[in-house]
Design an enzyme around this catalytic site. Structure first.
Site, PDB file in Angstrom:
ATOM      1  N   GLU A 249      -8.262   3.118   2.026  1.00  0.00           N
ATOM      2  CA  GLU A 249      -7.982   3.320   0.613  1.00  0.00           C
ATOM      3  C   GLU A 249      -8.487   4.712   0.250  1.00  0.00           C
ATOM      4  O   GLU A 249      -9.649   5.038   0.521  1.00  0.00           O
ATOM      5  CB  GLU A 249      -8.716   2.265  -0.229  1.00  0.00           C
ATOM      6  CG  GLU A 249      -8.390   2.447  -1.694  1.00  0.00           C
ATOM      7  CD  GLU A 249      -9.087   1.448  -2.622  1.00  0.00           C
ATOM      8  OE1 GLU A 249      -9.799   0.555  -2.134  1.00  0.00           O
ATOM      9  OE2 GLU A 249      -8.904   1.606  -3.838  1.00  0.00           O
TER      10      GLU A 249
ATOM     11  N   ARG B 174     -18.110  -5.288  11.580  1.00  0.00           N
ATOM     12  CA  ARG B 174     -18.303  -3.972  10.961  1.00  0.00           C
ATOM     13  C   ARG B 174     -19.388  -3.233  11.703  1.00  0.00           C
ATOM     14  O   ARG B 174     -20.279  -3.829  12.283  1.00  0.00           O
ATOM     15  CB  ARG B 174     -18.832  -4.146   9.536  1.00  0.00           C
ATOM     16  CG  ARG B 174     -17.854  -4.566   8.519  1.00  0.00           C
ATOM     17  CD  ARG B 174     -18.589  -4.749   7.192  1.00  0.00           C
ATOM     18  NE  ARG B 174     -18.810  -3.485   6.519  1.00  0.00           N
ATOM     19  CZ  ARG B 174     -17.914  -2.913   5.731  1.00  0.00           C
ATOM     20  NH1 ARG B 174     -16.747  -3.481   5.550  1.00  0.00           N
ATOM     21  NH2 ARG B 174     -18.182  -1.781   5.139  1.00  0.00           N
TER      22      ARG B 174
ATOM     23  N   LYS C 292     -18.449   3.035   0.907  1.00  0.00           N
ATOM     24  CA  LYS C 292     -17.983   4.159   0.099  1.00  0.00           C
ATOM     25  C   LYS C 292     -18.610   4.162  -1.287  1.00  0.00           C
ATOM     26  O   LYS C 292     -18.923   5.200  -1.829  1.00  0.00           O
ATOM     27  CB  LYS C 292     -16.462   4.095  -0.040  1.00  0.00           C
ATOM     28  CG  LYS C 292     -15.746   4.862   1.036  1.00  0.00           C
ATOM     29  CD  LYS C 292     -14.256   4.854   0.797  1.00  0.00           C
ATOM     30  CE  LYS C 292     -13.644   3.536   1.183  1.00  0.00           C
ATOM     31  NZ  LYS C 292     -12.208   3.515   1.255  1.00  0.00           N
TER      32      LYS C 292
HETATM   33  P1  ATP Z   1     -16.323   0.472   2.245  1.00  0.00           P
HETATM   34  O1  ATP Z   1     -16.973  -0.860   2.395  1.00  0.00           O
HETATM   35  O2  ATP Z   1     -17.058   1.571   2.920  1.00  0.00           O
HETATM   36  O3  ATP Z   1     -15.962   0.809   0.834  1.00  0.00           O
HETATM   37  P2  ATP Z   1     -13.668  -0.367   2.656  1.00  0.00           P
HETATM   38  O4  ATP Z   1     -13.408  -1.488   3.569  1.00  0.00           O
HETATM   39  O5  ATP Z   1     -13.594  -0.681   1.216  1.00  0.00           O
HETATM   40  O6  ATP Z   1     -15.000   0.339   3.085  1.00  0.00           O
HETATM   41  P3  ATP Z   1     -11.186   0.858   3.287  1.00  0.00           P
HETATM   42  O7  ATP Z   1     -10.703   2.218   2.998  1.00  0.00           O
HETATM   43  O8  ATP Z   1     -10.481  -0.292   2.678  1.00  0.00           O
HETATM   44  O9  ATP Z   1     -12.706   0.843   2.890  1.00  0.00           O
HETATM   45  O10 ATP Z   1     -11.316   0.657   4.864  1.00  0.00           O
HETATM   46  C1  ATP Z   1     -10.263   0.886   5.755  1.00  0.00           C
HETATM   47  C2  ATP Z   1     -10.502   0.072   6.989  1.00  0.00           C
HETATM   48  O11 ATP Z   1     -11.757   0.411   7.575  1.00  0.00           O
HETATM   49  C3  ATP Z   1     -10.541  -1.401   6.686  1.00  0.00           C
HETATM   50  O12 ATP Z   1      -9.638  -2.044   7.565  1.00  0.00           O
HETATM   51  C4  ATP Z   1     -11.947  -1.820   6.959  1.00  0.00           C
HETATM   52  O13 ATP Z   1     -11.978  -3.089   7.548  1.00  0.00           O
HETATM   53  C5  ATP Z   1     -12.457  -0.755   7.925  1.00  0.00           C
HETATM   54  N1  ATP Z   1     -13.903  -0.536   7.771  1.00  0.00           N
HETATM   55  C6  ATP Z   1     -14.556  -0.177   6.648  1.00  0.00           C
HETATM   56  N2  ATP Z   1     -15.874  -0.100   6.871  1.00  0.00           N
HETATM   57  C7  ATP Z   1     -16.080  -0.407   8.173  1.00  0.00           C
HETATM   58  C8  ATP Z   1     -17.236  -0.512   9.021  1.00  0.00           C
HETATM   59  N3  ATP Z   1     -18.465  -0.273   8.568  1.00  0.00           N
HETATM   60  N4  ATP Z   1     -17.050  -0.843  10.319  1.00  0.00           N
HETATM   61  C9  ATP Z   1     -15.811  -1.075  10.787  1.00  0.00           C
HETATM   62  N5  ATP Z   1     -14.694  -1.007  10.057  1.00  0.00           N
HETATM   63  C10 ATP Z   1     -14.808  -0.688   8.758  1.00  0.00           C
HETATM   64 MG    MG Z   2     -11.342  -2.004   1.425  1.00  0.00          MG
END
Ligand code: ATP
Ligand code: MG
Length: 569
Positions: free
Chosen positions: A36, A268, A278
């Protein structure tokens, strides 16, 4: 990046191998990374991106980069650009398959209408808070919305008017009609579309209703022909809803549906002394705890790049951590190990004194300069050698001298002898002080019989310190980074406020550092080992008018134990 991944150590690879053997998806493998654009990527995202890309490469499949841009309020072009730049730098390649969720808002809208026609979705006038109250809890079932039994015709009319902009934000939503008593809260008539009169960074003001992630994401997977939809563990409870959307997309949208995608969750990445979210990283930026998203102390990809971490080290780290089904926290030391491991055989050695103290060799002829030959990389003749000038005045590290040393201090102290790396042994005879009593210089004598490589003195000289000839020294600025948080788990400490454990010494700047002359030959972007001090990166982003600036990527050893003790006091 090594492509040789042992399927045994990575359950996702094993699963895909099985699918291929069972002939699923006509033998195709197609993955995607769906960020995102509401912030910069961090090292956790790198795990997801490298995993998805690595799978496509390993199985000869395809990989898409898809921006999940369904929330116009949080998303910006700046983040799209940074994500693309970061992924390219990591070596991730999506060829011509760069997609945006917003590219297919039209077809998504059509799918929503078909769900309405099939009696599978309805327009609900409850407020957000009412919806929450009607939803029930984990132990109690929810209650049907009073709008649940609207006719398809009425729903279609209202949904069209939602799209036309007839209603203000929050007035109505489109919900799936699934089961308000389901044991899985996500299936209790989840919201599919909401009204948002906001300008989208790509579609402008074309839309005032936007799809929700749980509807948009699975359907986009179906549209793009994604075979394996990998996401992190927190989405496990959403999987039944993912399947609901996929099943109905296959049935109601046959003209565009490509394949029945399947969601699989993996652990994760979490790291000690770090926050990986984020939202929290944004807070660090907005509250000014760091200089920006690309501050070299941040776990963002742009921060790590700016610090000088090589992309290979990030890929190597992800491989070593592996892919598991349950979350765990990886020690930061493991990441540092991967960085050192990558640089050890590549980074040329240089002598740089971070906090200089002047050493005057009183028995060295006034203007005489000798050249000392040093290896660029020990035991690697291919890396060549360099000549370093040695003269009457040299700088050594302030901490390499102690007036009143403890036992086993094998460096310089009054009446003791130490070897200047690659040159001679010197003996300290006198400490010279300035008016305020601080040490201004050390008067020493050298012994010509101790020349390195041709030592005929017969003495055993224990300590070796690095040095820089004062007459030839290049002044440098050096940024020394430490972990951003003192606590191993910043979220658990500080009464839930992770900013409480921000390390006040996470950045120390040495403005008087002195480097051996050939340091100038290393262009911006070069990575070097400063002997005894760590691996450093010449910051390419700072204007040359600011002089030569180096960032410490990692020290040669970690000093956590020390930090932890300090923070417990
Ligand atoms: P955050 O929790 O940092 O805001 P998010 O999941 O909201 O992360 P996205 O941009 O939606 O951010 O993430 C894109 C992809 O990255 C998703 O498929 C998510 O599962 C993966 N992802 C995010 N954080 C991690 C992590 N710490 N380890 C592995 N994969 C991750
Ligand atoms: Mg997300």
């Amino acid at each position: 990046m090594s492509q040789e991944i042992d399927a045994q150590s990575n359950f996702v690879y094993a699963m895909i191998q099985e699918d291929l053997e069972a002939g699923k998806h006509d033998g195709r493998v197609h993955t995607r990374f769906p960020p995102e654009p509401n912030g910069y990527l961090h090292i956790g995202h790198a795990k997801a991106a490298l995993l998805n890309f690595g799978i496509a490469q390993h199985f000869g499949g395809k990989f898409n980069l898809r921006f999940d841009d369904t929330n116009p309020i949080a998303e910006e072009e700046e983040f799209v650009d940074s994500i693309i730049e970061d992924l390219r730098w990591l070596g991730v390649d999506w060829e011509d398959r760069l997609f945006f969720s917003s590219d297919s808002f039209d077809v998504k809208y059509r799918f929503a209408e078909r769900l309405i026609e099939a009696g599978l979705a309805y327009v609900c006038d409850l407020s957000t808070e009412q919806i929450r109250n009607y939803r029930g809890t984990l132990t109690e079932p929810g209650t049907d919305s009073p709008y649940r039994d609207r006719s398809p015709a009425e729903n279609l009319d209202l949904f069209r008017r939602m799209r036309e902009g007839d209603f203000p934000d929050g007035a109505r939503v489109l919900r799936a009609r699934i089961d308000m008593t389901s044991g899985n809260v996500n299936l209790r008539d989840p919201v599919l579309y909401r009204i948002l009169h906001a300008t989208h960074h790509r579609t402008g003001d074309q839309w005032c209703i936007y799809p929700m992630y749980d509807f948009d994401h699975p359907f986009t997977d179906v549209l793009e022909g994604i075979t394996h939809s990998l996401c992190s563990i927190e989405y496990s409870d959403h999987r039944p809803l993912y399947d609901w959307v996929v099943d109905h997309a296959m049935e109601l949208m046959p003209e565009v549906a490509q394949c029945r995608s399947r969601q699989t969750e993996f652990a994760r990445l979490n790291m000690t002394h770090m926050v990986l979210s984020k939202r929290k990283l944004r807070r660090m930026v907005e509250e000014g705890h760091v200089e920006g998203w690309d501050d070299p102390r941040m776990p963002t990809i742009s921060g790590l790049r700016r610090r000088g971490v090589p992309p290979n080290a990030i890929a190597d780290f992800q491989e070593r951590v592996g892919v598991a089904r349950s979350d765990s926290t990886v020690d930061m030391a493991m990441f540092h190990f991967c960085i050192r491991n990558d640089l050890e055989t590549k980074a040329h050695r240089r002598m740089v004194v971070l906090e200089p103290i002047k050493l005057i060799i009183t028995n060295w002829p006034e203007d005489s300069v000798e050249r000392v030959e040093l290896e660029n990389i020990p035991n690697d003749p291919g890396a060549g050698t360099r000549e370093v000038p040695f003269g009457r005045e040299v700088y050594i590290e302030r901490e390499d001298f102690m007036e009143d040393p403890p036992r086993k201090f094998h460096r310089l102290s009054p009446g003791e002898e130490v070897r200047l790396k690659g040159a001679y042994a010197v003996m300290c005879n006198e400490v010279i002080r300035d008016d305020s009593g601080n040490i201004a210089a050390l008067h020493c004598t050298y012994d010509p019989a101790t020349r390195s490589g041709n030592d005929t003195s017969g003495r055993k000289i224990r300590g070796v310190v690095h040095w820089v000839s004062a007459a030839h020294a290049e002044p440098l600025t050096v940024n020394l980074y430490d972990t951003l948080f003192t606590e191993e788990d910043p979220e658990a400490a500080g009464d839930g406020d992770f900013t409480q454990s921000i390390n006040p010494e996470s950045l120390r700047i040495r403005t008087n550092a002195m480097g051996e002359p050939c340091i100038c030959d290393s262009p911006p972007g070069a990575r070097l080992q400063f002997m005894r001090k760590g691996y450093f990166y010449r910051d390419p982003q700072r204007p040359t008018s600011e002089g030569i600036i180096f960032n410490r990527i990692v020290p040669l050893k970690d000093t956590w134990a020390k930090i932890r003790k300090k923070s417990k006091k």
